[in-house]
Design an enzyme around this catalytic site. Structure first.
Site, PDB file in Angstrom:
ATOM      1  N   SER A  59      -4.527   1.106   1.657  1.00 29.61           N
ATOM      2  CA  SER A  59      -4.958   2.459   1.938  1.00 29.61           C
ATOM      3  C   SER A  59      -5.864   2.951   0.804  1.00 29.61           C
ATOM      4  O   SER A  59      -6.859   2.302   0.500  1.00 29.61           O
ATOM      5  CB  SER A  59      -3.723   3.344   2.136  1.00 29.61           C
ATOM      6  N   ASP A 109      -4.756   1.602  13.735  1.00 28.22           N
ATOM      7  CA  ASP A 109      -4.716   2.518  12.601  1.00 28.22           C
ATOM      8  C   ASP A 109      -5.885   3.491  12.702  1.00 28.22           C
ATOM      9  O   ASP A 109      -7.042   3.061  12.743  1.00 28.22           O
ATOM     10  CB  ASP A 109      -4.798   1.716  11.299  1.00 28.22           C
ATOM     11  N   HIS A 159      -1.504   0.655  10.036  1.00 30.70           N
ATOM     12  CA  HIS A 159      -1.923   0.918   8.665  1.00 30.70           C
ATOM     13  C   HIS A 159      -1.175   0.036   7.658  1.00 30.70           C
ATOM     14  O   HIS A 159       0.048   0.107   7.544  1.00 30.70           O
ATOM     15  CB  HIS A 159      -1.679   2.388   8.353  1.00 30.70           C
TER      16      HIS A 159
END
Length: 521
Positions: free
Chosen positions: A198, A438, A463
């Site tokens: 991320s 995601d 994700h």
């Protein structure tokens, strides 16, 4: 009230106390970039039992260290030489040692205390044995125990102390620590692979670009490095994929959610409307505005989509509740049934936390400085349309922190525009991994840039799913994705060791042995 403001992060943390109408774009509307989603992964959709992890995580395998870190890496003012203690943890259980230049897997911490990554990020521990790798987890400045100045209160008191809190300083921190660790371990020739998810995935890719002499390669999981400076149109990204995720599961679920917002507003406008909504959704306290409920629902839907993971897939759980509602056939009864399916049977719902977490505070600043990710909502989504207004956003940040954000700085410092043209000539050894379910994959690198800057993605992935701990229930496509990534990393290492042997022979460097894929030579 703008419903978009509701989504700060995919933790289940409400932030409605910091939302004031009629702002159309708040610094708090950028979904948090978290590999695990915090408390979300422990939600009700594992009610039938948590899948069994494949790795045996033992916190006792880690040793904690602190590095005397420089406050400001890019200035020579006297106060820039101030220092703070930055935390990192090392696991040497499987390391082959410096005498064979065995590799180092370095996890670059993001917007949370590093403790929370040790058990949830499984990629390092699951592959350390076969790679004979040292594991190191480094905490991001201003999070956990890596706080500049004398206290968290002082560090966060104003823009003067927060000004050292940005991504460029963070990756410079990581470079200093990795160089320090290699020197301490006499492992100057041990190759480093940086790993992040991320926001941490963005840091990993940027680290490889900025510090190629420190890191041999990078695995950047779910890293939306193209979600800056309108490379992705604000209304064509995050919320469009959330909508697509729900619509693919159930058209009726999608239509019910889309219709619910106007019904909530209509009921809320009635004299006793908020009381009706409070009873309908069994709220923990009387609703004072409908936005609190809308925020709660938006956070649930977006969190379910961002972390839409096997084995039960939370989007499917929510829609199963909505479509199969047994108590009441009206729209809002169906929506509440989706809440119960997702959250489980509780005494009340839609609670408002009184205090902000350190991640709330830290990510709020980051999105008001260099992490300006323009996210809007288009007319064709299941959410009320909302255009991202940069001028509004800037003014809100200035009102909160006294300084404006730099919306173009990420692309100026790290790049992003025409990325294939820009990186194909010089970049190497980066894996951009994504799951196409995601919402942040809309800002990810989904095509190979070169033979060594590659995109690895899965149609059904979510994700950071590839770097969190592997489970016995993982589907074949996920297992294969991880295998592909490890194979690529092994290729980088093989090439490095071959070049190191040639270099040592030419320079007559007395390297005792050098690690190879087959063993030690």
């Amino acid at each position: 009230m703008n419903p978009l403001i509701s989504l700060l992060q995919c933790l289940l943390i409400a932030i409605s106390l910091f939302i004031t109408p009629p702002v159309s774009a708040s610094p708090l509307n950028i979904p948090r970039l978290s590999p695990t989603g915090g408390t979300f992964e422990h939600g009700n959709y594992f009610a039938d039992g948590q899948p069994k992890a494949l790795s045996n995580f033992d916190p006792n395998d880690f040793e904690t260290f602190y590095y005397k870190q420089t406050l400001d890496h890019f200035n020579f003012r006297p106060d820039s030489f101030s220092t703070f203690q930055q935390r990192y943890l090392i696991n040497s259980k499987y390391w082959g040692g410096s005498n064979v230049s065995a590799p180092i897997l370095a996890y670059l911490g993001a917007e949370d205390a590093v403790d929370n990554s040790l058990s949830s990020i499984g990629f390092l521990s699951e592959n350390a044995n076969q790679l004979q790798a040292l594991q190191i987890f480094i905490e991001h400045r201003y999070y956990g125990k890596s706080i500049p100045f004398r206290s968290r209160e002082e560090a966060f008191q104003n823009a003067s102390t927060l000004g050292y809190f940005n991504s460029a300083q963070a990756i410079a921190d990581y470079a200093e620590i990795l160089i320090h660790v290699k020197k301490q371990l006499h492992a100057e020739h041990s190759p480093v692979i940086v790993i992040g998810g991320s926001y941490g995935g963005m840091l990993a890719s940027w680290f490889r670009l900025k510090y190629p002499h420190v890191a041999l390669g990078a695995l950047a999981s779910s890293a939306p490095i193209l979600y800056f400076d309108n490379i992705i149109p604000p209304e064509k990204g995050y919320y469009s994929i959330v909508t697509k995720d729900f619509r693919e599961v159930s058209e009726t679920c999608y239509q019910t959610i889309k219709k619910s917002w106007s019904e909530i507003d209509e009921i809320a406008s009635q004299p006793e409307g908020l009381s009706i909504l409070s009873r309908k959704f069994q709220t923990c306290s009387q609703l004072l505005t409908s936005s609190v409920l809308e925020n709660y629902l938006m956070l649930m839907y977006t969190g379910a989509a961002q972390y839409n993971r096997p084995p039960r897939y939370p989007v499917t759980v929510v829609c199963g509740g909505i479509d199969g509602a047994s108590h009441g056939n009206d729209t809002l009864s169906k929506i509440f049934a989706g809440v119960v399916a997702y959250r489980g049977n509780k005494s009340c719902y839609v609670n408002e936390p009184k205090n902000k977490s350190e991640t709330d505070v830290g990510w709020g600043w980051q999105t008001c400085s260099d992490m300006v990710i323009p996210i809007g909502i288009s007319n064709d989504s299941m959410f009320p349309a909302n255009e991202f207004d940069l001028n509004d956003y800037i003014e809100t940040c200035k009102a909160q922190y006294g300084v404006p954000p730099r919306p173009h700085w990420a692309t100026t410092y790290f790049g992003g525009h025409d990325i294939k043209l820009a990186l194909s000539g010089f970049a190497s050894n980066i894996i951009f991994s994504n799951g196409l379910r995601d919402p942040y994959s809309s800002g990810g690198v989904l095509e190979n840039i070169s033979d060594t800057v590659v995109a690895v993605h899965t149609k059904n992935g979510s994700h950071c799913l590839d770097i969190v701990g592997a489970n016995t229930t993982d589907p074949d496509w996920l297992v294969n994705q991880r295998k592909v990534e490890v194979k690529i990393i092994k290729g980088w290492l093989d090439k490095y060791y071959a070049e190191l042997r040639a270099y040592s022979n030419n320079k007559s460097i007395p390297l005792q042995t050098i690690k190879t894929e087959e063993g030690i030579r």
